[in-house]
Design an enzyme around this catalytic site. Structure first.
Site, PDB file in Angstrom:
ATOM      1  N   GLY A  57       0.993  -1.246  -0.086  1.00 16.07           N
ATOM      2  CA  GLY A  57      -0.109  -0.037   0.096  1.00 16.07           C
ATOM      3  C   GLY A  57       0.830   1.145  -0.131  1.00 16.07           C
ATOM      4  CB  SER A  86      -1.114   2.807   3.423  1.00 18.00           C
ATOM      5  OG  SER A  86      -0.418   1.757   3.226  1.00 18.00           O
ATOM      6  N   GLY A  87      -0.253   2.656   6.921  1.00 20.20           N
ATOM      7  CA  GLY A  87      -0.455   1.833   8.048  1.00 20.20           C
ATOM      8  C   GLY A  87      -0.065   0.446   7.994  1.00 20.20           C
ATOM      9  CE  LYS A  88       3.711  -0.207   3.257  1.00 18.13           C
ATOM     10  NZ  LYS A  88       3.320   1.314   3.317  1.00 18.13           N
ATOM     11  CB  SER A 135       5.329  -4.186  -2.824  1.00 18.51           C
ATOM     12  OG  SER A 135       4.663  -4.253  -1.789  1.00 18.51           O
TER      13      SER A 135
END
Lengths: 243, 243
Positions: free
Chosen positions: B79, B83-85, B152
């Site tokens: 993401g 985005s908080g991954k 990615s």
């Protein structure tokens, strides 16, 4: 993580009970001479203890005491092309697996096809070897023994691989370029000498020896089987111990 | 590979014997009313069976039946930046470890500093992500659950990571670039908008969505804790089973 299933515990309980009950019945028979009593005690024991054994097993699946792992390590073969790295590394891997270890075998010939964009300039080779070293270290950190074979001709990236690993064992397959060329049935040396390859270790770039690799095999005076013995004996003496 | 030491077997033998001998003595006492006999049988049993139990245990260390492993997998968070991954991946990792699994957590922020020569052009990012995918797959192959978080942004290298893995679970943290920029306390988006970064996903290159990621989290409408619940529930339902 390994789990023991309840079914395993049931099987162990039955297996144990057969041996144990026969022992009890024989002891009671010897002391009382009463066969009926011996059989009655035996039968009651079967019921009471099979259950007890099962719960005893389940309890011990939660106890870690005495469950040990052999500390993993990275075994790194380095040396000129056609110095016999792959043959010896494969044989040592076979023995380590036979010993019961989980072993990952990594080799330039397996990794390079996955990353076809990787070139052969010293820079590209260093990046490639560093990535392989990182991969090996991550596997080692997770309990896997790694047997790596890479020409890895440059000291810098071999040192990187050593530093990221926990326990690093460097095996230098030492041989002259002339002797390697004789062993080289794929004709890579000839192509390099004709200028069709650039940066070919032993031809137009030098192999940079480490100051103190753990193991040096003088390939030109040593059978590959004897070389595998030397490496395996070293590991056996120093690393293949349950601590 | 896990070994059970002889000492563990001795401890189990003693622990078992206490419970079992008391049971035998009580059974003999009830049936004969003779306390001396009950004690004698009990004592003899102690000697005979403690040895027997030990050998029974040693025998079973060689039997693999009923020892199972949970099949590992690669959990891949993708993401836009911010985005908080990382937050969600860390929380899911914590839960998986609590469950008892061996988990390796890989993240761009840990891997990139080791390879400072890795740039941010689409080509470099693809190489980087493919190497990370290969690393994840090798760990998975050796029994390790992998939780990876990488922006990615390009479909090609994510597909590579999926193909080399055994069981791949892609989690797309879906969010608009605007919402991500608000969460971005490091100011990366601002730098990218000022042209100080090139190839910044969400600013001057697009994030290429996969056609069917296993899990999509609509980050802008979801608490991070709830997101972790969603991912963990998926894993629990489908993968965290002893087979």
């Amino acid at each position: 993580m390994i789990f023991e299933t309840k079914r395993r515990s049931v099987f162990k309980a039955v297996s144990w009970r057969i041996w144990a009950t026969v022992t009890t019945a024989v002891i009671v028979l010897i002391f009382t001479g009463e066969l009926t009593l011996a059989i009655t005690v035996g039968l009651l024991e079967v019921v009471a203890k099979m259950g007890l054994y099962f719960f005893h097993e389940r309890l011990w699946t939660r106890i870690r005491y005495g469950r040990k792992e052999i500390a993993p390590f990275v075994l790194w073969f380095t040396g000129l092309p056609a110095s016999g790295k792959k043959i010896v590394a494969d044989e040592v891997t076979r023995r380590l697996r036979e010993f019961g270890l989980k072993v990952e075998r990594i080799d330039s010939h397996d990794v390079r096809p996955l990353f076809p964009e990787t070139g052969f300039s010293p820079d590209e080779v260093d990046r490639h070897v560093k990535r392989a070293g990182h991969l090996a270290a991550m596997l080692e950190k997770n309990g896997v023994v790694v047997v790596a074979s890479f020409v890895s001709p440059y000291r810098q990236s071999r040192e990187f691989a050593r530093q990221v690993a926990g326990h690093f064992v460097e095996v230098h397959m030492r041989s002259t370029a002339e002797a390697c060329e004789k062993r080289d049935d794929k004709g890579h040396y000839a192509l390099a000498r004709n200028g069709e390859y650039r940066y070919f270790p032993g031809v137009d770039v030098a192999y940079e020896e480490s100051s103190a690799p753990e193991i040096v095999i003088d390939v030109d005076d040593t059978d590959f089987d004897v070389a595998a013995d030397q490496v395996y004996d070293y590991l056996k003496r120093r690393l293949l111990r349950v601590r």
